[in-house]
Design a protein around this motif. Structure first.
Motif, PDB file in Angstrom:
ATOM      1  N   GLY A  12      24.832   4.158  -7.404  1.00  4.17           N
ATOM      2  CA  GLY A  12      25.729   5.145  -7.982  1.00  4.17           C
ATOM      3  C   GLY A  12      26.762   4.567  -8.927  1.00  4.17           C
ATOM      4  N   ARG A  13      26.912   3.249  -8.940  1.00  7.53           N
ATOM      5  CA  ARG A  13      27.888   2.589  -9.825  1.00  7.53           C
ATOM      6  C   ARG A  13      27.213   1.705 -10.867  1.00  7.53           C
ATOM      7  N   PHE A  14      26.103   1.086 -10.509  1.00  3.14           N
ATOM      8  CA  PHE A  14      25.389   0.175 -11.402  1.00  3.14           C
ATOM      9  C   PHE A  14      24.097   0.834 -11.873  1.00  3.14           C
ATOM     10  N   THR A  15      23.688   0.483 -13.082  1.00  6.49           N
ATOM     11  CA  THR A  15      22.427   0.965 -13.631  1.00  6.49           C
ATOM     12  C   THR A  15      21.682  -0.187 -14.288  1.00  6.49           C
ATOM     13  N   ILE A  16      20.454  -0.398 -13.845  1.00  2.00           N
ATOM     14  CA  ILE A  16      19.610  -1.421 -14.465  1.00  2.00           C
ATOM     15  C   ILE A  16      18.657  -0.734 -15.434  1.00  2.00           C
ATOM     16  N   SER A  17      18.417  -1.395 -16.552  1.00  2.00           N
ATOM     17  CA  SER A  17      17.471  -0.873 -17.532  1.00  2.00           C
ATOM     18  C   SER A  17      16.859  -2.046 -18.277  1.00  2.00           C
ATOM     19  N   ARG A  18      15.787  -1.767 -18.999  1.00  2.00           N
ATOM     20  CA  ARG A  18      15.140  -2.828 -19.774  1.00  2.00           C
ATOM     21  C   ARG A  18      14.650  -2.264 -21.089  1.00  2.00           C
ATOM     22  N   ASP A  19      14.593  -3.148 -22.070  1.00  5.79           N
ATOM     23  CA  ASP A  19      14.038  -2.821 -23.377  1.00  5.79           C
ATOM     24  C   ASP A  19      12.956  -3.854 -23.656  1.00  5.79           C
ATOM     25  N   ALA A  63      10.822  -4.018 -25.967  1.00  2.00           N
ATOM     26  CA  ALA A  63      10.714  -4.391 -27.382  1.00  2.00           C
ATOM     27  C   ALA A  63      11.700  -5.508 -27.741  1.00  2.00           C
ATOM     28  N   LYS A  64      12.805  -5.574 -26.995  1.00  2.00           N
ATOM     29  CA  LYS A  64      13.820  -6.596 -27.254  1.00  2.00           C
ATOM     30  C   LYS A  64      13.786  -7.717 -26.217  1.00  2.00           C
ATOM     31  N   ASN A  65      12.853  -7.634 -25.280  1.00  2.00           N
ATOM     32  CA  ASN A  65      12.753  -8.648 -24.213  1.00  2.00           C
ATOM     33  C   ASN A  65      14.082  -8.833 -23.486  1.00  2.00           C
ATOM     34  N   THR A  66      14.720  -7.720 -23.174  1.00  2.00           N
ATOM     35  CA  THR A  66      16.049  -7.780 -22.588  1.00  2.00           C
ATOM     36  C   THR A  66      16.169  -6.794 -21.424  1.00  2.00           C
ATOM     37  N   VAL A  67      16.860  -7.232 -20.385  1.00  2.00           N
ATOM     38  CA  VAL A  67      17.199  -6.368 -19.266  1.00  2.00           C
ATOM     39  C   VAL A  67      18.725  -6.284 -19.188  1.00  2.00           C
ATOM     40  N   TYR A  68      19.214  -5.115 -18.807  1.00  2.00           N
ATOM     41  CA  TYR A  68      20.646  -4.857 -18.772  1.00  2.00           C
ATOM     42  C   TYR A  68      21.100  -4.454 -17.367  1.00  2.00           C
ATOM     43  N   LEU A  69      22.365  -4.681 -17.100  1.00  2.00           N
ATOM     44  CA  LEU A  69      22.990  -4.164 -15.894  1.00  2.00           C
ATOM     45  C   LEU A  69      24.336  -3.560 -16.299  1.00  2.00           C
ATOM     46  N   GLN A  70      24.388  -2.246 -16.313  1.00  2.00           N
ATOM     47  CA  GLN A  70      25.635  -1.552 -16.587  1.00  2.00           C
ATOM     48  C   GLN A  70      26.387  -1.382 -15.284  1.00  2.00           C
ATOM     49  N   MET A  71      27.596  -1.908 -15.242  1.00  2.00           N
ATOM     50  CA  MET A  71      28.395  -1.894 -14.012  1.00  2.00           C
ATOM     51  C   MET A  71      29.655  -1.069 -14.247  1.00  2.00           C
ATOM     52  N   ASN A  72      29.757   0.027 -13.545  1.00  2.00           N
ATOM     53  CA  ASN A  72      30.921   0.910 -13.635  1.00  2.00           C
ATOM     54  C   ASN A  72      31.682   0.937 -12.317  1.00  2.00           C
ATOM     55  N   SER A  73      32.902   1.416 -12.364  1.00  2.00           N
ATOM     56  CA  SER A  73      33.732   1.538 -11.165  1.00  2.00           C
ATOM     57  C   SER A  73      33.738   0.242 -10.365  1.00  2.00           C
ATOM     58  N   GLY A 125      27.506 -11.585 -20.794  1.00  2.00           N
ATOM     59  CA  GLY A 125      28.251 -10.342 -20.639  1.00  2.00           C
ATOM     60  C   GLY A 125      29.270 -10.334 -19.523  1.00  2.00           C
ATOM     61  N   GLY A 126      29.338 -11.396 -18.748  1.00  2.00           N
ATOM     62  CA  GLY A 126      30.324 -11.443 -17.687  1.00  2.00           C
ATOM     63  C   GLY A 126      31.728 -11.586 -18.220  1.00  2.00           C
ATOM     64  N   GLY A 127      32.694 -11.467 -17.317  1.00  2.00           N
ATOM     65  CA  GLY A 127      34.082 -11.612 -17.728  1.00  2.00           C
ATOM     66  C   GLY A 127      35.025 -11.159 -16.638  1.00  2.00           C
ATOM     67  N   LEU A 128      36.288 -11.017 -17.041  1.00  2.00           N
ATOM     68  CA  LEU A 128      37.341 -10.576 -16.129  1.00  2.00           C
ATOM     69  C   LEU A 128      37.675  -9.119 -16.443  1.00  2.00           C
ATOM     70  N   VAL A 129      37.693  -8.293 -15.410  1.00  2.00           N
ATOM     71  CA  VAL A 129      37.970  -6.873 -15.590  1.00  2.00           C
ATOM     72  C   VAL A 129      38.795  -6.374 -14.408  1.00  2.00           C
ATOM     73  N   SER A 164      23.725  -8.567 -19.930  1.00  2.00           N
ATOM     74  CA  SER A 164      22.447  -8.620 -20.626  1.00  2.00           C
ATOM     75  C   SER A 164      21.700  -9.876 -20.213  1.00  2.00           C
ATOM     76  N   CYS A 165      20.396  -9.799 -20.259  1.00  2.00           N
ATOM     77  CA  CYS A 165      19.562 -10.965 -19.960  1.00  2.00           C
ATOM     78  C   CYS A 165      18.405 -10.972 -20.939  1.00  2.00           C
TER      79      CYS A 165
END
Length: 121
Positions: free
Chosen positions: A65-72, A74-84, A7-11, A20-21
């Motif tokens: 306040g900018r990043f949000t970590i979450s996990r699922d 059932a999908k064996n996956t952890v996420y990092l939503q990065m805003n701002s 999920g990385g990249g240039l922004v 995603s992991c």
């Protein structure tokens, strides 16, 4: 447990990315999951972690306040939503799994390969 980050990249500054992991090999829900990052010439640092059930989360002050970590589980996956996103967020981001609820790098037993996040100004 094997971890695969993506999920990385240039922004541009102010933009968003979602990392995603995906985990395999052992019972995902048995592990505390964390995200760390390492910029060139700097030590690896804690970003965020989420406990086994996903109810409890903790963030570094620099991303609160900018990043949000979450996990699922059932999908064996952890996420990092990065805003701002800011240029100083530029780093290789790693996901990690451990058995302790901690932000200490060395306490995490399993690591993904890392995904590059570059934020341009």
């Amino acid at each position: 447990v094997q971890l695969q980050a993506s999920g990385g990249g240039l922004v541009q500054a102010g933009g968003s990315l979602r990392l995603s992991c995906a985990a395999s090999g052992h019972t995902f829900s048995s592990y505390v999951m964390g995200w760390f990052r390492q910029a060139p010439g700097k030590e690896r640092e804690f970003v965020a972690r989420v406990t086994w059930s996903g109810v409890s989360t903790y963030y570094a002050d620099s991303v609160k306040g900018r990043f949000t970590i979450s996990r699922d589980n059932a999908k064996n996956t952890v996420y990092l939503q990065m805003n701002s996103l800011k240029p100083e967020d530029t780093a290789v981001y790693y996901c990690a799994a451990g058995v302790r609820d901690t932000m200490v790098v060395t306490a995490f037993n399993y690591w993904g390969q890392g995904t590059q996040v570059t934020v341009s100004s």
